[in-house]
Design a protein around this motif. Structure first.
Motif, PDB file in Angstrom:
ATOM      1  N   GLY A  21       1.036 -13.390  10.472  1.00 36.99           N
ATOM      2  CA  GLY A  21       1.591 -14.421   9.603  1.00 36.99           C
ATOM      3  C   GLY A  21       2.581 -15.333  10.287  1.00 36.99           C
ATOM      4  N   MET A  22       2.957 -15.011  11.520  1.00 38.43           N
ATOM      5  CA  MET A  22       3.923 -15.847  12.252  1.00 38.43           C
ATOM      6  C   MET A  22       3.350 -16.288  13.599  1.00 38.43           C
ATOM      7  SD  MET A  22       7.480 -13.789  11.428  1.00 38.43           S
ATOM      8  CE  MET A  22       8.491 -15.209  11.838  1.00 38.43           C
ATOM      9  N   GLU A  23       2.013 -16.363  13.683  1.00 35.89           N
ATOM     10  CA  GLU A  23       1.373 -16.718  14.949  1.00 35.89           C
ATOM     11  C   GLU A  23       1.793 -18.102  15.439  1.00 35.89           C
ATOM     12  OE1 GLU A  23      -1.314 -13.714  12.946  1.00 35.89           O
ATOM     13  OE2 GLU A  23      -0.139 -15.484  12.339  1.00 35.89           O
ATOM     14  N   GLU A  24       2.050 -19.030  14.511  1.00 44.80           N
ATOM     15  CA  GLU A  24       2.380 -20.398  14.905  1.00 44.80           C
ATOM     16  C   GLU A  24       3.766 -20.520  15.528  1.00 44.80           C
ATOM     17  OE1 GLU A  24       1.856 -22.951  11.589  1.00 44.80           O
ATOM     18  OE2 GLU A  24      -0.321 -22.671  11.466  1.00 44.80           O
ATOM     19  N   ILE A 175      -8.772  -4.516  15.517  1.00 48.90           N
ATOM     20  CA  ILE A 175      -7.647  -5.446  15.467  1.00 48.90           C
ATOM     21  C   ILE A 175      -6.420  -4.716  14.946  1.00 48.90           C
ATOM     22  CG2 ILE A 175      -6.741  -7.574  14.466  1.00 48.90           C
ATOM     23  CD1 ILE A 175      -9.592  -8.598  14.276  1.00 48.90           C
ATOM     24  N   ILE A 176      -5.390  -4.627  15.766  1.00 47.10           N
ATOM     25  CA  ILE A 176      -4.133  -3.974  15.385  1.00 47.10           C
ATOM     26  C   ILE A 176      -3.144  -5.058  14.960  1.00 47.10           C
ATOM     27  CG2 ILE A 176      -2.222  -2.518  16.147  1.00 47.10           C
ATOM     28  CD1 ILE A 176      -4.082  -1.274  18.180  1.00 47.10           C
ATOM     29  N   ALA A 177      -2.700  -5.006  13.710  1.00 46.45           N
ATOM     30  CA  ALA A 177      -1.762  -6.004  13.188  1.00 46.45           C
ATOM     31  C   ALA A 177      -0.350  -5.676  13.647  1.00 46.45           C
ATOM     32  CB  ALA A 177      -1.854  -6.054  11.663  1.00 46.45           C
ATOM     33  N   HIS A 178      -0.157  -5.726  14.954  1.00 46.03           N
ATOM     34  CA  HIS A 178       1.125  -5.353  15.555  1.00 46.03           C
ATOM     35  C   HIS A 178       1.196  -6.015  16.927  1.00 46.03           C
ATOM     36  CE1 HIS A 178       4.781  -3.109  15.723  1.00 46.03           C
ATOM     37  NE2 HIS A 178       4.410  -2.203  14.834  1.00 46.03           N
ATOM     38  N   SER A 179       2.376  -5.932  17.555  1.00 44.18           N
ATOM     39  CA  SER A 179       2.529  -6.489  18.895  1.00 44.18           C
ATOM     40  C   SER A 179       2.587  -5.405  19.966  1.00 44.18           C
ATOM     41  CB  SER A 179       3.788  -7.359  18.974  1.00 44.18           C
ATOM     42  OG  SER A 179       4.912  -6.631  18.532  1.00 44.18           O
ATOM     43  N   TYR A 180       2.489  -4.144  19.554  1.00 45.75           N
ATOM     44  CA  TYR A 180       2.368  -3.045  20.501  1.00 45.75           C
ATOM     45  C   TYR A 180       1.611  -1.914  19.816  1.00 45.75           C
ATOM     46  CZ  TYR A 180       6.471  -1.158  17.999  1.00 45.75           C
ATOM     47  OH  TYR A 180       7.339  -0.709  17.035  1.00 45.75           O
ATOM     48  N   PRO A 270       6.749  -8.084   2.705  1.00 47.16           N
ATOM     49  CA  PRO A 270       5.743  -8.776   3.536  1.00 47.16           C
ATOM     50  C   PRO A 270       5.516  -8.043   4.851  1.00 47.16           C
ATOM     51  CG  PRO A 270       7.290 -10.349   2.600  1.00 47.16           C
ATOM     52  CD  PRO A 270       7.825  -8.985   2.262  1.00 47.16           C
ATOM     53  N   HIS A 271       4.253  -8.027   5.272  1.00 48.39           N
ATOM     54  CA  HIS A 271       3.883  -7.260   6.464  1.00 48.39           C
ATOM     55  C   HIS A 271       4.596  -7.783   7.709  1.00 48.39           C
ATOM     56  CE1 HIS A 271       1.594  -4.398   8.704  1.00 48.39           C
ATOM     57  NE2 HIS A 271       0.957  -5.312   9.407  1.00 48.39           N
ATOM     58  N   TYR A 272       4.803  -9.094   7.778  1.00 45.72           N
ATOM     59  CA  TYR A 272       5.447  -9.639   8.986  1.00 45.72           C
ATOM     60  C   TYR A 272       6.897  -9.194   9.096  1.00 45.72           C
ATOM     61  CZ  TYR A 272       7.781 -13.241   6.136  1.00 45.72           C
ATOM     62  OH  TYR A 272       8.561 -13.890   5.223  1.00 45.72           O
ATOM     63  N   ILE A 273       7.551  -8.921   7.945  1.00 44.02           N
ATOM     64  CA  ILE A 273       8.930  -8.408   7.982  1.00 44.02           C
ATOM     65  C   ILE A 273       8.945  -7.014   8.599  1.00 44.02           C
ATOM     66  CG2 ILE A 273      10.897  -7.673   6.592  1.00 44.02           C
ATOM     67  CD1 ILE A 273      10.687 -10.646   6.753  1.00 44.02           C
ATOM     68  N   HIS A 274       7.993  -6.181   8.179  1.00 45.70           N
ATOM     69  CA  HIS A 274       7.900  -4.822   8.712  1.00 45.70           C
ATOM     70  C   HIS A 274       7.665  -4.848  10.223  1.00 45.70           C
ATOM     71  CE1 HIS A 274       5.167  -1.098   9.343  1.00 45.70           C
ATOM     72  NE2 HIS A 274       6.391  -0.820   9.674  1.00 45.70           N
ATOM     73  N   ILE A 275       6.724  -5.687  10.675  1.00 48.01           N
ATOM     74  CA  ILE A 275       6.401  -5.740  12.099  1.00 48.01           C
ATOM     75  C   ILE A 275       7.572  -6.317  12.892  1.00 48.01           C
ATOM     76  CG2 ILE A 275       4.812  -6.660  13.819  1.00 48.01           C
ATOM     77  CD1 ILE A 275       3.637  -4.540  11.934  1.00 48.01           C
ATOM     78  N   LEU A 276       8.242  -7.309  12.339  1.00 46.73           N
ATOM     79  CA  LEU A 276       9.388  -7.907  13.031  1.00 46.73           C
ATOM     80  C   LEU A 276      10.514  -6.895  13.205  1.00 46.73           C
ATOM     81  CD1 LEU A 276      10.404 -10.569  14.237  1.00 46.73           C
ATOM     82  CD2 LEU A 276      11.366 -11.138  12.001  1.00 46.73           C
TER      83      LEU A 276
END
Length: 311
Positions: A21-24, A175-180, A270-276
């Motif tokens: 959700g924050m790719e941009e 596809i892993i919705a994460h950065s690690y 929101p999922h992006y909050i969790h990943i961040l």
């Protein structure tokens, strides 16, 4: 046919999204991440060099601080370069074996950090509650034993996760919705039953909780001993000594507890909050730990200032 069956079990690569959700804005997000990483490298390397060079810093507290700095360097180096590769170069693909290795190292190193914080709490307990027995309790043999526990216990606890991942079948999703790579992030891609993985994940978390409980108990005794000191100056000095350790504990445990709770119960977050938050949990503590100890620990502060003054 054999090759096809193996590919169904273990995909050749996984695809790490980054922060969903924050790719941009990945390029903008990378700037603070890169800054924190550089601070972690410089700060922890400085701590290690100062402790190694200065022969007066041979107390158990500095011994544990050196271990903490080493673990911080390992945690940040194992995670941040991969994140920056995603943010800067769109290097999303990661080999299956490399992904499992990163998962193991991240969980093992964070476990080691929790063990170091417990060891440092024990050090403060002995120093403040039974100061006359400090040198007889924390002998070189005891320090070696504690160091072995710091390394071996997390490794033994995390090691079964590798088997639990390799036993899972992976069909199409990669596809892993994460950065690690992390345990449940990989397990959720499986088309098999991951109940054992989820149960063992809770078992691993229980070790973090147990360490936090033991740290809390130690500080109950520490605070009770501090407020029984006759001199106000002695009380302030003791509280100041423990203040840096409490700060490090908070920076480590608060994001990790938040990440754990949102991962299992925070479905409305929101999922992006969790990943961040999960990313910051690996980036912020390694960068703040050397700053906190550098500012609050007089011996280290004097050595660093002296080195720059001489230059």
């Amino acid at each position: 046919m054999i090759h096809l069956n193996r590919s169904l079990f273990h995909p050749v690569t996984f695809f790490l999204i980054g922060i969903p959700g924050m790719e941009e804005v990945h390029a903008w997000i990378s700037l603070p991440f890169c800054s924190f990483y550089l601070v972690a490298l410089l700060g922890n390397a400085t701590i290690l060099l100062v402790i190694k060079a200065e022969k007066t810093l041979r107390e158990p507290m500095f011994y544990f601080l050196a271990i903490l700095s080493s673990v911080d360097l390992a945690v940040s180096t194992n995670s941040v370069p991969r994140m920056l590769g995603i943010f800067w170069f769109d290097a999303h693909e990661i080999n299956f074996g490399a992904c499992v290795a990163q998962m193991f190292l991240i969980h093992a190193f964070t476990g080691m950090e929790a063990e170091v914080l417990l060891a440092m709490a024990f050090d403060r307990y002995v120093a403040i509650c039974v100061p006359l027995r400090y040198t007889t309790i924390l002998t070189p043999r005891v320090l070696i034993g504690i160091s072995m526990c710091i390394v071996i216990r997390p490794v033994l606890v995390i090691l079964p996760i590798i088997y639990l991942i390799y036993r899972l079948p992976f069909c199409q999703a990669r596809i892993i919705a994460h950065s690690y790579c992390e345990h449940m992030g990989i397990a959720k891609l499986s088309c098999g039953n991951i109940r054992i993985n989820a149960i063992y994940g809770l078992f691993v978390v229980s070790f973090f909780v147990l360490n936090l409980v033991l740290i809390g108990i130690s500080y109950v005794y520490i605070l009770r001993a501090v407020f029984q000191l006759p001199s106000q100056d002695a009380r302030l000095k003791a509280l100041s000594t423990c203040g840096s350790h409490v700060g490090v504990i908070c920076f480590f445990y608060i994001p990790s507890v938040f990440s754990f709770l949102t991962h299992r119960f925070g479905h409305n977050i929101p999922h992006y909050i969790h990943i961040l938050i999960a990313n910051l949990y690996l980036v912020i503590p390694p960068s703040l730990n050397p700053i906190i100890y550098g500012v609050r620990t007089k011996q280290i502060r004097e050595q660093v200032v002296g080195a720059f003054t001489k230059r």
